[in-house]
Design an enzyme around this catalytic site. Structure first.
Site, PDB file in Angstrom:
ATOM      1  N   ARG A 158     -10.522  22.606  28.703  1.00 46.00           N
ATOM      2  CA  ARG A 158      -9.862  23.867  29.066  1.00 46.00           C
ATOM      3  C   ARG A 158      -8.738  24.213  28.096  1.00 46.00           C
ATOM      4  NH1 ARG A 158      -8.300  22.577  34.839  1.00 46.00           N
ATOM      5  NH2 ARG A 158      -9.365  20.591  34.554  1.00 46.00           N
ATOM      6  N   GLU A 202      -4.358  13.367  37.499  1.00 44.01           N
ATOM      7  CA  GLU A 202      -4.294  13.491  38.955  1.00 44.01           C
ATOM      8  C   GLU A 202      -5.528  12.887  39.619  1.00 44.01           C
ATOM      9  OE1 GLU A 202      -3.819  17.557  40.237  1.00 44.01           O
ATOM     10  OE2 GLU A 202      -3.054  16.907  42.183  1.00 44.01           O
TER      11      GLU A 202
HETATM   12  O1  LIG Z   1      -1.088  16.661  33.485  1.00 45.84           O
HETATM   13  P1  LIG Z   1      -2.341  15.891  33.760  1.00 45.84           P
HETATM   14  O2  LIG Z   1      -2.289  15.124  35.037  1.00 45.84           O
HETATM   15  O3  LIG Z   1      -2.764  15.045  32.607  1.00 45.84           O
HETATM   16  O4  LIG Z   1      -3.508  16.952  34.022  1.00 45.84           O
HETATM   17  C1  LIG Z   1      -3.726  18.086  33.233  1.00 45.84           C
HETATM   18  C2  LIG Z   1      -5.001  18.016  32.472  1.00 45.84           C
HETATM   19  O5  LIG Z   1      -6.123  17.916  33.372  1.00 45.84           O
HETATM   20  C3  LIG Z   1      -7.081  18.901  33.028  1.00 45.84           C
HETATM   21  O6  LIG Z   1      -8.010  18.436  32.107  1.00 45.84           O
HETATM   22  P2  LIG Z   1      -9.241  17.488  32.446  1.00 45.84           P
HETATM   23  O7  LIG Z   1      -8.943  16.138  31.887  1.00 45.84           O
HETATM   24  O8  LIG Z   1      -9.603  17.610  33.875  1.00 45.84           O
HETATM   25  O9  LIG Z   1     -10.394  18.056  31.496  1.00 45.84           O
HETATM   26  P3  LIG Z   1     -11.153  19.444  31.323  1.00 45.84           P
HETATM   27  O10 LIG Z   1     -10.214  20.362  30.603  1.00 45.84           O
HETATM   28  O11 LIG Z   1     -12.301  19.029  30.462  1.00 45.84           O
HETATM   29  O12 LIG Z   1     -11.567  19.978  32.670  1.00 45.84           O
HETATM   30  C4  LIG Z   1      -6.245  20.012  32.412  1.00 45.84           C
HETATM   31  O13 LIG Z   1      -7.031  20.866  31.597  1.00 45.84           O
HETATM   32  C5  LIG Z   1      -5.196  19.269  31.641  1.00 45.84           C
HETATM   33  O14 LIG Z   1      -5.610  18.921  30.335  1.00 45.84           O
HETATM   34  N1  LIG Z   2      -4.959  20.137  40.495  1.00 45.97           N
HETATM   35  C1  LIG Z   2      -5.498  20.436  39.303  1.00 45.97           C
HETATM   36  N2  LIG Z   2      -6.172  21.581  39.132  1.00 45.97           N
HETATM   37  C2  LIG Z   2      -6.726  21.880  37.944  1.00 45.97           C
HETATM   38  N3  LIG Z   2      -6.649  21.094  36.864  1.00 45.97           N
HETATM   39  C3  LIG Z   2      -5.990  19.943  36.990  1.00 45.97           C
HETATM   40  N4  LIG Z   2      -5.742  18.958  36.096  1.00 45.97           N
HETATM   41  C4  LIG Z   2      -5.066  17.998  36.750  1.00 45.97           C
HETATM   42  N5  LIG Z   2      -4.827  18.319  38.025  1.00 45.97           N
HETATM   43  C5  LIG Z   2      -5.395  19.550  38.197  1.00 45.97           C
END
Ligand SMILES: O=P(O)(O)OC[C@H]1O[C@H](OP(=O)(O)OP(=O)(O)O)[C@H](O)[C@@H]1O
Ligand SMILES: Nc1ncnc2[nH]cnc12
Length: 170
Positions: free
Chosen positions: A58, A95
């Site tokens: 993302r 998370e």
């Molecule tokens: O502050 P944090 O607890 O580290 O969470 C935030 C991260 O989690 C999500 O990515 P995710 O790893 O789910 O990957 P994605 O973008 O591929 O969905 C989001 O896009 C951030 O990069």
């Molecule tokens: N609650 C949440 N929603 C979307 N993206 C996340 N990445 C980590 N925690 C998340």
């Protein structure tokens, strides 16, 4: 523009107990997407940096228009096994699990100042891991931008050394 109207809560995704912040409405609306990128650019207009890092996946969505508009190098940070050349890696917690992030070893030159652009700041684990990756490569993260921040998870406790800006706070 109230960006909160473009982020919806999806309960129990991807795991029970997690309220997932779904940003797809903020992408489906050209006005919301433009407002987001324009707001990010306004926030960094006085920041001194050499390149923009986007975390897969993302993060790519918001970081690449910034790199294009500001004419800065774009550096992808990816999940393991995706980058073809020599990489450096760092493990982290988020998370709803944990993971490893990788960056090409030659992506950053010694002394480079970089910023991170991502969608959500939750625990701060991803951003903290990228800060460590960039340090390993001899560079420095000077700041990070997010569409939304989950303040209840206290992500800023991990990020005291950099500038942090988010457009929406929960
Ligand atoms: O502050 P944090 O607890 O580290 O969470 C935030 C991260 O989690 C999500 O990515 P995710 O790893 O789910 O990957 P994605 O973008 O591929 O969905 C989001 O896009 C951030 O990069
Ligand atoms: N609650 C949440 N929603 C979307 N993206 C996340 N990445 C980590 N925690 C998340």
């Amino acid at each position: 523009m109230n960006l909160k109207n473009y982020v919806r809560d999806i309960p129990d995704f991807p795991k029970e107990g997690i309220v997932f912040k779904d940003i797809t409405p903020a992408l489906k609306s050209p006005e919301a997407f433009k407002y987001t990128i324009d707001s990010f650019q306004e926030l960094v207009k006085d920041w001194d940096f050499d390149a923009i890092i986007g975390p897969e996946s993302r993060g790519f969505i918001y970081s690449t228009p910034m790199a294009y508009n500001l004419n800065k190098p774009f550096i992808p940070v990816r999940k393991p096994g995706k980058l073809p050349a020599e990489t450096i890696s760092f493990s982290y917690d988020l998370e709803y699990g944990s993971g490893i992030l990788e960056m090409h070893k030659d992506a950053i030159s010694k002394g480079d100042k970089v910023i991170i652009v991502d969608d959500i700041l939750a625990t701060g684990g991803t951003t903290e891991a990228i800060i460590k990756l960039v340090e390993k490569a001899g560079g420095k993260v000077v700041g990070a931008l997010f569409l939304a921040e989950l303040t209840s998870l206290n992500p800023r406790e991990k990020l005291t050394e950099i500038k942090v800006e988010s457009l929406i706070k929960y």
